[in-house]
Design an enzyme around this catalytic site. Sequence first.
Site, PDB file in Angstrom:
ATOM      1  N   LYS A 153      -0.030  -9.327   3.665  1.00 62.61           N
ATOM      2  CA  LYS A 153       0.945  -8.698   2.780  1.00 62.61           C
ATOM      3  C   LYS A 153       1.316  -9.630   1.623  1.00 62.61           C
ATOM      4  CE  LYS A 153       2.919  -5.442   6.106  1.00 62.61           C
ATOM      5  NZ  LYS A 153       4.111  -4.789   6.653  1.00 62.61           N
ATOM      6  N   GLU A 175      -3.701  -6.008  17.602  1.00 58.92           N
ATOM      7  CA  GLU A 175      -2.599  -6.618  16.862  1.00 58.92           C
ATOM      8  C   GLU A 175      -1.603  -7.237  17.855  1.00 58.92           C
ATOM      9  OE1 GLU A 175      -1.384  -4.985  12.841  1.00 58.92           O
ATOM     10  OE2 GLU A 175       0.349  -4.482  14.047  1.00 58.92           O
ATOM     11  N   HIS A 189     -25.198   9.276  21.753  1.00 53.90           N
ATOM     12  CA  HIS A 189     -26.388   9.358  20.902  1.00 53.90           C
ATOM     13  C   HIS A 189     -26.399   8.239  19.884  1.00 53.90           C
ATOM     14  CE1 HIS A 189     -27.383  13.346  22.528  1.00 53.90           C
ATOM     15  NE2 HIS A 189     -26.081  13.351  22.759  1.00 53.90           N
ATOM     16  N   GLU A 209       0.833  -1.205   0.000  1.00 55.51           N
ATOM     17  CA  GLU A 209       0.000   0.000   0.000  1.00 55.51           C
ATOM     18  C   GLU A 209       0.868   1.256   0.000  1.00 55.51           C
ATOM     19  OE1 GLU A 209      -0.300  -2.624   1.958  1.00 55.51           O
ATOM     20  OE2 GLU A 209      -2.356  -2.941   2.639  1.00 55.51           O
TER      21      GLU A 209
HETATM   22  C1  G6Q Z   1       2.496  -2.984  13.294  1.00 49.37           C
HETATM   23  C2  G6Q Z   1       2.348  -3.839  12.129  1.00 49.37           C
HETATM   24  C3  G6Q Z   1       1.813  -3.149  10.896  1.00 49.37           C
HETATM   25  C4  G6Q Z   1       2.836  -2.275  10.183  1.00 49.37           C
HETATM   26  C5  G6Q Z   1       2.304  -1.934   8.819  1.00 49.37           C
HETATM   27  C6  G6Q Z   1       3.241  -1.054   8.027  1.00 49.37           C
HETATM   28  O1  G6Q Z   1       2.916  -3.356  14.364  1.00 49.37           O
HETATM   29  O2  G6Q Z   1       3.535  -4.503  11.875  1.00 49.37           O
HETATM   30  O3  G6Q Z   1       0.685  -2.368  11.174  1.00 49.37           O
HETATM   31  O4  G6Q Z   1       3.110  -1.131  10.918  1.00 49.37           O
HETATM   32  O5  G6Q Z   1       2.045  -3.098   8.103  1.00 49.37           O
HETATM   33  O6  G6Q Z   1       4.489  -1.649   7.852  1.00 49.37           O
HETATM   34  P1  G6Q Z   1       5.700  -0.815   7.307  1.00 49.37           P
HETATM   35  O7  G6Q Z   1       6.006   0.271   8.255  1.00 49.37           O
HETATM   36  O8  G6Q Z   1       6.835  -1.784   7.168  1.00 49.37           O
HETATM   37  O9  G6Q Z   1       5.287  -0.255   5.976  1.00 49.37           O
END
Ligand code: G6Q
Length: 542
Positions: free
Chosen positions: A507, A356, A387, A215
Amino acid sequence: MRHQTPVTQLPSWIALGSHSTALKALHLRDLFASDPARANRFSLEAEGIFLDYSKNRITDETLALLLQLARESGLAESIEAMFRGDAINLTEKRSVLHTALRAPRTAEIFSGGVNVVPDVHAVLDKMEVFAERVRSGEWTGHTGKRVKTVVNIGIGGSDLGPVMAYEALRHYSARDLQFRFVSNVDGTDFAEATLDLDASETLFLVASKTFTTLETMTNARTARQWLLASLGDEAAIAKHFAAISTNAAEVSKFGIDTANMFGFWDWVGGRYSMDSAIGLSTMIAIGGANFRAMLAGFHAMDTHFRTAPFEQNLPVLLGLLGILYTNFFGAQTSAVLPYDQYLKRFPAYLQQLTMESNGKSVTVDSAAVDYETGAIYWGEPGTNGQHSFYQLIHQGTKLIPCDFIGFAKSLNPLGAHHDILVANLFAQAEALAFGKTSDEVRAQGTADWLVPHRTFSGNRPSNMILAEELTPEILGKLVALYEHAVFTQGIIWRIDSFDQWGVELGKVLAMKIVPELQSETEPAETHDASTNHLIRWYRSRR
Ligand code: G6Q
């Protein structure tokens, strides 16, 4: 790590099992009526945070058993192991040292034999120089204009902390700068965030620990194209992009000058990273001094957690009360209800931190758990929630322990607003605990058939967490309070609170399907029938 006795066989756990049966028969109304000192005894002020936990379904015996559970679980040793830098993230064989991110310059904390504190402060100093240059206008873009908008591109731990902290500390932020946060791979997120921006006045911060997250890299590449479409010169990248990552190789591959890279380390988990370089947007918003005040708040709570006796230890108590409801009352969820508009993203932040971290069903001994772990966290700021979903908390069939959060002083004192806000805060906790009996309803002249509808059973537990004012320091303390409450629970549940294999799965999975959606020729149908069908449906209409 091998535990000799299953947690469910610890004397305290067994005792809590039978004790909770008796507890369920008690009503908060009676517990308060029979004990005028209850509110005093079950409240605690430390580090500028006042916790009233008297409206929990506990007695002195409950508390004693919960504290015994903490001791029998080796919590004290585990706290030391974390602070010492032991590789307590067992499945990833890593130290868990977010506490080092806020340690004073003179501290010595070792991971793999290396004192990490000098590196932490070197990055903080570098961040501060950069942040001050952006804030003052000394940092200029490719065409010589100063930055007007900072766009943080990141997701999960590289987004939720920065957004939450920016919103929470907006009062302290530079108002001549605006901040946007792009996280979703849905192009709408990027498109809307940049719709009205002038590339020559925009600075992108690409925040990604790994610098490989689909992403974030997709959004970062789009940002690059967007910028070049407007400024037309590759040389502009260096003036409009900074990176926050542990992966220097990927950062320079992307074309960002590593002089504009702010590093951190594998011993900082994503959801524990808002006070690392991942907080660069926060620092640009509020300035170095405020950022350091926030770190001092984190550190003060760290020290409290490490040194206060368990019975006076805010995170330990908060964590143990959660255990009581999850494991002995069958509560599935827990609500976080900040009575402060600046904390509107705090519940979302806590969702990641708690779920998490403790959404696990295998112990550190690699065995399946046979008890409940992490609760579902959710919430919205008050009074809005009143509400909406509070109805279910008051009169629904589910037990939902609530954490109320409020402040003595408003940062925006306007007429009677704050007194009204706080009156609502206190009234909700009161109503949840004490309810309204059918006799009380009847005495108000309510018709018999309506009485059950207007009766409130009460006995619905809550914590009240109060502080004087929402400052950077208090925000640090609040976040650290929850971080360590999560830790406390993870130790009792014997899970690894610091890995996230579920996230890793996501991922990988999507990467297989992307080319199947994009290929010119029909892809081989390699999935289950439903997924194959969905892929066909999408291909026929995209
Ligand atoms: C957090 C997780 C997850 C991570 C994101 C972004 O503890 O591991 O939320 O922060 O997937 O990962 P990157 O910082 O590696 O892009």
